[in-house]
Design a protein around this motif. Sequence first.
Motif, PDB file in Angstrom:
ATOM      1  N   PRO A  20      -6.420   4.060  11.724  1.00 49.25           N
ATOM      2  CA  PRO A  20      -6.067   5.329  12.362  1.00 49.25           C
ATOM      3  C   PRO A  20      -4.574   5.457  12.669  1.00 49.25           C
ATOM      4  O   PRO A  20      -3.988   6.530  12.500  1.00 49.25           O
ATOM      5  N   SER A  21      -3.927   4.373  13.062  1.00 47.18           N
ATOM      6  CA  SER A  21      -2.501   4.460  13.375  1.00 47.18           C
ATOM      7  C   SER A  21      -1.671   4.687  12.108  1.00 47.18           C
ATOM      8  O   SER A  21      -0.703   5.448  12.124  1.00 47.18           O
TER       9      SER A  21
ATOM     10  N   LYS B   9       0.653  11.173   8.338  1.00 48.81           N
ATOM     11  CA  LYS B   9       0.710  12.626   8.518  1.00 48.81           C
ATOM     12  C   LYS B   9       2.123  13.061   8.867  1.00 48.81           C
ATOM     13  O   LYS B   9       2.638  14.026   8.309  1.00 48.81           O
ATOM     14  N   VAL B  10       2.774  12.342   9.756  1.00 51.27           N
ATOM     15  CA  VAL B  10       4.157  12.657  10.140  1.00 51.27           C
ATOM     16  C   VAL B  10       5.091  12.478   8.942  1.00 51.27           C
ATOM     17  O   VAL B  10       5.891  13.355   8.620  1.00 51.27           O
TER      18      VAL B  10
ATOM     19  N   GLN C  14       0.823  -1.198   0.000  1.00 52.90           N
ATOM     20  CA  GLN C  14       0.000   0.000   0.000  1.00 52.90           C
ATOM     21  C   GLN C  14       0.863   1.256   0.000  1.00 52.90           C
ATOM     22  O   GLN C  14       1.934   1.299   0.616  1.00 52.90           O
ATOM     23  N   ASN C  15       0.387   2.308  -0.675  1.00 56.87           N
ATOM     24  CA  ASN C  15       1.103   3.588  -0.702  1.00 56.87           C
ATOM     25  C   ASN C  15       1.360   4.115   0.699  1.00 56.87           C
ATOM     26  O   ASN C  15       2.444   4.616   0.995  1.00 56.87           O
ATOM     27  N   ILE C  16       0.378   4.009   1.556  1.00 54.59           N
ATOM     28  CA  ILE C  16       0.525   4.554   2.912  1.00 54.59           C
ATOM     29  C   ILE C  16       1.655   3.840   3.657  1.00 54.59           C
ATOM     30  O   ILE C  16       2.418   4.471   4.389  1.00 54.59           O
ATOM     31  N   ASP C  17       1.794   2.534   3.437  1.00 54.70           N
ATOM     32  CA  ASP C  17       2.881   1.791   4.083  1.00 54.70           C
ATOM     33  C   ASP C  17       4.234   2.212   3.521  1.00 54.70           C
ATOM     34  O   ASP C  17       5.204   2.350   4.270  1.00 54.70           O
TER      35      ASP C  17
END
Length: 108
Positions: A89-90, A96-97, A32-35
Motif C-alpha cells: 500500500p505504501s 500515485k504521486v 521493480q517498475n513501481i520502485d
Amino acid sequence: MPDINAQTQIELEAAAYRRLQKHLMEDRTDVQNIDMMNLAGFCRNCLSRWYQESAAERGIEMTKDEGREAFYGMTVDAWKADYQSESTPSKDAAFKVAFDENVAKKDG
C-alpha cells in the motif's frame, strides 16, 4: 565535448539506449517498475511509451502493447509473470504521486 557529426551522435545515443534497455531487461530484472517510478519518475513502461510516441512521430502506428513488447522483448504479461512482485500500500500511494507528477501532468 568532442566534435561529433549528427549521424555519429544518433549512433551513440542509440547505443546508450540499447545498453539501458539491456541493463533493465536482463541485468536488473530484480528492480521493480513501481520502485523505479517512485524513485526516478520513470520506469520500463515509460520507456516503452516513449518508444511508441517516437514511432508515432515518424508516422508508424504502434499500439501500447506493441510498444511494450518492443521494449520488453516479450509481452508485458510474460514480464509480470517472470519478474514482477506484489506491491505494498505504501508503494502504491507513492506511485500515485510519482505518476501524477511525472506522467499525468505532462500528458494533460
